[in-house]
Design a protein around this motif. Structure first.
Motif, PDB file in Angstrom:
ATOM      1  N   UNK A  98      -5.689   7.426 -25.618  1.00  0.00           N
ATOM      2  CA  UNK A  98      -5.100   7.804 -24.331  1.00  0.00           C
ATOM      3  C   UNK A  98      -4.271   9.071 -24.519  1.00  0.00           C
ATOM      4  N   UNK A  99      -4.480  10.036 -23.627  1.00  0.00           N
ATOM      5  CA  UNK A  99      -3.845  11.333 -23.780  1.00  0.00           C
ATOM      6  C   UNK A  99      -2.509  11.397 -23.042  1.00  0.00           C
ATOM      7  N   UNK A 100      -1.546  12.018 -23.688  1.00  0.00           N
ATOM      8  CA  UNK A 100      -0.232  12.190 -23.066  1.00  0.00           C
ATOM      9  C   UNK A 100      -0.349  13.053 -21.812  1.00  0.00           C
ATOM     10  N   UNK A 101      -1.193  14.077 -21.881  1.00  0.00           N
ATOM     11  CA  UNK A 101      -1.351  14.968 -20.723  1.00  0.00           C
ATOM     12  C   UNK A 101      -1.884  14.221 -19.502  1.00  0.00           C
ATOM     13  N   UNK A 102      -2.717  13.204 -19.725  1.00  0.00           N
ATOM     14  CA  UNK A 102      -3.235  12.417 -18.603  1.00  0.00           C
ATOM     15  C   UNK A 102      -2.110  11.636 -17.929  1.00  0.00           C
ATOM     16  N   UNK A 103      -1.189  11.113 -18.744  1.00  0.00           N
ATOM     17  CA  UNK A 103      -0.036  10.404 -18.178  1.00  0.00           C
ATOM     18  C   UNK A 103       0.831  11.350 -17.358  1.00  0.00           C
ATOM     19  N   UNK A 104       0.946  12.580 -17.823  1.00  0.00           N
ATOM     20  CA  UNK A 104       1.732  13.575 -17.082  1.00  0.00           C
ATOM     21  C   UNK A 104       1.093  13.876 -15.726  1.00  0.00           C
ATOM     22  N   UNK A 105      -0.223  13.993 -15.692  1.00  0.00           N
ATOM     23  CA  UNK A 105      -0.916  14.231 -14.426  1.00  0.00           C
ATOM     24  C   UNK A 105      -0.639  13.089 -13.447  1.00  0.00           C
ATOM     25  N   UNK A 106      -0.695  11.859 -13.928  1.00  0.00           N
ATOM     26  CA  UNK A 106      -0.441  10.708 -13.059  1.00  0.00           C
ATOM     27  C   UNK A 106       0.975  10.731 -12.501  1.00  0.00           C
ATOM     28  N   UNK A 107       1.956  10.965 -13.352  1.00  0.00           N
ATOM     29  CA  UNK A 107       3.354  10.937 -12.890  1.00  0.00           C
ATOM     30  C   UNK A 107       3.641  12.082 -11.914  1.00  0.00           C
ATOM     31  N   UNK A 108       3.110  13.269 -12.180  1.00  0.00           N
ATOM     32  CA  UNK A 108       3.338  14.397 -11.276  1.00  0.00           C
ATOM     33  C   UNK A 108       2.612  14.190  -9.953  1.00  0.00           C
ATOM     34  N   UNK A 109       1.400  13.633 -10.006  1.00  0.00           N
ATOM     35  CA  UNK A 109       0.659  13.370  -8.774  1.00  0.00           C
ATOM     36  C   UNK A 109       1.396  12.357  -7.901  1.00  0.00           C
ATOM     37  N   UNK A 110       1.921  11.300  -8.515  1.00  0.00           N
ATOM     38  CA  UNK A 110       2.673  10.291  -7.768  1.00  0.00           C
ATOM     39  C   UNK A 110       3.961  10.876  -7.198  1.00  0.00           C
ATOM     40  N   UNK A 111       4.604  11.750  -7.968  1.00  0.00           N
ATOM     41  CA  UNK A 111       5.862  12.348  -7.522  1.00  0.00           C
ATOM     42  C   UNK A 111       5.657  13.299  -6.345  1.00  0.00           C
ATOM     43  N   UNK A 112       4.581  14.094  -6.378  1.00  0.00           N
ATOM     44  CA  UNK A 112       4.362  15.105  -5.350  1.00  0.00           C
ATOM     45  C   UNK A 112       3.417  14.645  -4.251  1.00  0.00           C
ATOM     46  N   UNK A 113       2.752  13.503  -4.473  1.00  0.00           N
ATOM     47  CA  UNK A 113       1.820  13.013  -3.470  1.00  0.00           C
ATOM     48  C   UNK A 113       0.588  13.870  -3.334  1.00  0.00           C
ATOM     49  N   UNK A 114       0.303  14.633  -4.353  1.00  0.00           N
ATOM     50  CA  UNK A 114      -0.834  15.550  -4.281  1.00  0.00           C
ATOM     51  C   UNK A 114      -1.312  15.882  -5.683  1.00  0.00           C
ATOM     52  N   UNK A 115      -2.633  15.818  -5.878  1.00  0.00           N
ATOM     53  CA  UNK A 115      -3.204  16.171  -7.169  1.00  0.00           C
ATOM     54  C   UNK A 115      -3.141  17.680  -7.395  1.00  0.00           C
ATOM     55  N   UNK A 116      -3.300  18.440  -6.302  1.00  0.00           N
ATOM     56  CA  UNK A 116      -3.226  19.903  -6.408  1.00  0.00           C
ATOM     57  C   UNK A 116      -1.828  20.352  -6.812  1.00  0.00           C
ATOM     58  N   UNK A 117      -0.811  19.710  -6.241  1.00  0.00           N
ATOM     59  CA  UNK A 117       0.569  20.056  -6.587  1.00  0.00           C
ATOM     60  C   UNK A 117       0.870  19.706  -8.045  1.00  0.00           C
ATOM     61  N   UNK A 118       0.335  18.565  -8.483  1.00  0.00           N
ATOM     62  CA  UNK A 118       0.511  18.180  -9.891  1.00  0.00           C
ATOM     63  C   UNK A 118      -0.139  19.199 -10.812  1.00  0.00           C
TER      64      UNK A 118
END
Length: 294
Positions: free
Chosen positions: A1-21
């Motif tokens: 499991x990649x750390x960068x993938x976890x970062x994408x998930x947390x940023x997407x949840x925080x911003x409500x947008x995959x593009x913003x993440x």
């Protein structure tokens, strides 16, 4: 499991947008989308419900996000701790050292060093067996002689150390003292064994003298104690018996014949192991050794 993938998930949840993440992480939306899919495939469940305009966490995603954030926070804290240890003389110092020199000399010096650096924690391994710095939980080691493994980093602490033939005054009174290296054949020689190899070949320049005696040990301190007790002649590192020679408990012999060099090194597996604590210990030991032996 990649750390960068976890970062994408947390940023997407925080911003409500995959593009913003993706913008926050300086990656493309396509790369961010692949990261989420890779994470969902690894976990076997959906984490996000996405449309062209909105994004929300699934129930499983909301539960997993708590652990993802905790993991990232732990990794971030670990990175900060490592950075602090590389900038300060702090953290844990794992050290291996030989038994004789370690118990009788280095232990007291280490107490002084630790008192000077109260944020340091010491994990000590005292043994004459050569520690495997790649397999055992040892960060650095003090060793006699140049390491056979050329991949190790070896820093000299006492380059001019050498072996010395010595015995107690009592032994010399009872058995006499050898005048030449060949005379050792007539004496009871106390030998050290490392692994399966008995070190019964004592070197004097280009000459090797095969000796024998009635006592062999894999602990160098035992050999020293036998010599002090008058049980025979020992072939020791000068550093190991410096105090005994200085105080007359042991007498050096055959000094006019060149004995085997035995330099003392601080050894570590990589240059990255040279933390401020290790460098400070190296400098401290060099200064202590300058005033210890001739």
């Amino acid at each position: 499991m990649r750390v960068d993938d976890l970062k994408v998930l947390t940023y997407a949840a925080e911003h409500g947008s995959l593009s913003a993440a993706a913008r926050e992480l300086a990656i493309t939306p396509a790369v961010a989308s692949v990261a989420i899919k890779r994470l969902e495939d690894a976990l076997g469940t959906r984490l996000l419900v996405r449309s062209t305009r909105s994004l929300r966490l699934t129930t499983a995603g909301a539960h997993y996000l708590v652990h993802a954030k905790a993991a990232l926070n732990a990794l971030n804290q670990g990175e900060k701790e490592l950075h602090r240890e590389r900038q300060e003389i702090a953290g844990e110092l794992s050290l291996a050292m030989p038994s004789d020199l370690g118990r009788n000399v280095l232990l007291g010096w280490l107490d002084t060093f630790m008192a000077q650096h109260p944020q340091l924690h010491l994990r000590l391994r005292v043994s004459d067996r050569v520690s495997d710095l790649f397999r055992q939980p040892v960060e650095i080691a003090l060793r006699y002689g140049v390491p056979e493994d050329s991949s190790l980093v070896a820093l000299p602490l006492k380059s001019d150390n050498y072996r010395v033939v010595c015995a107690s005054p009592d032994y010399i009174t009872r058995h006499g003292r050898p005048a030449y290296p060949d005379d050792l054949h007539k004496h009871n020689c106390l030998c050290f064994v490392l692994g399966e190899r008995v070190h019964n070949q004592w070197k004097f320049g280009s000459d090797n003298i095969n000796v024998k005696g009635n006592r062999v040990s894999d602990d160098a301190e035992c050999v020293r104690r036998w010599a002090l007790a008058g049980e025979g002649i020992a072939y020791k590192s000068r550093l190991d018996v410096e105090e005994d020679l200085r105080n007359g408990r042991l007498v050096a012999m055959l000094e006019e014949f060149p004995c085997e060099p035995t330099p003392l090194y601080l050894v570590c597996p990589h240059r990255l192991s040279l933390t401020p604590a290790v460098v400070a210990l190296k400098d401290f030991l060099i200064q202590q050794l300058k005033g210890y032996s001739r």
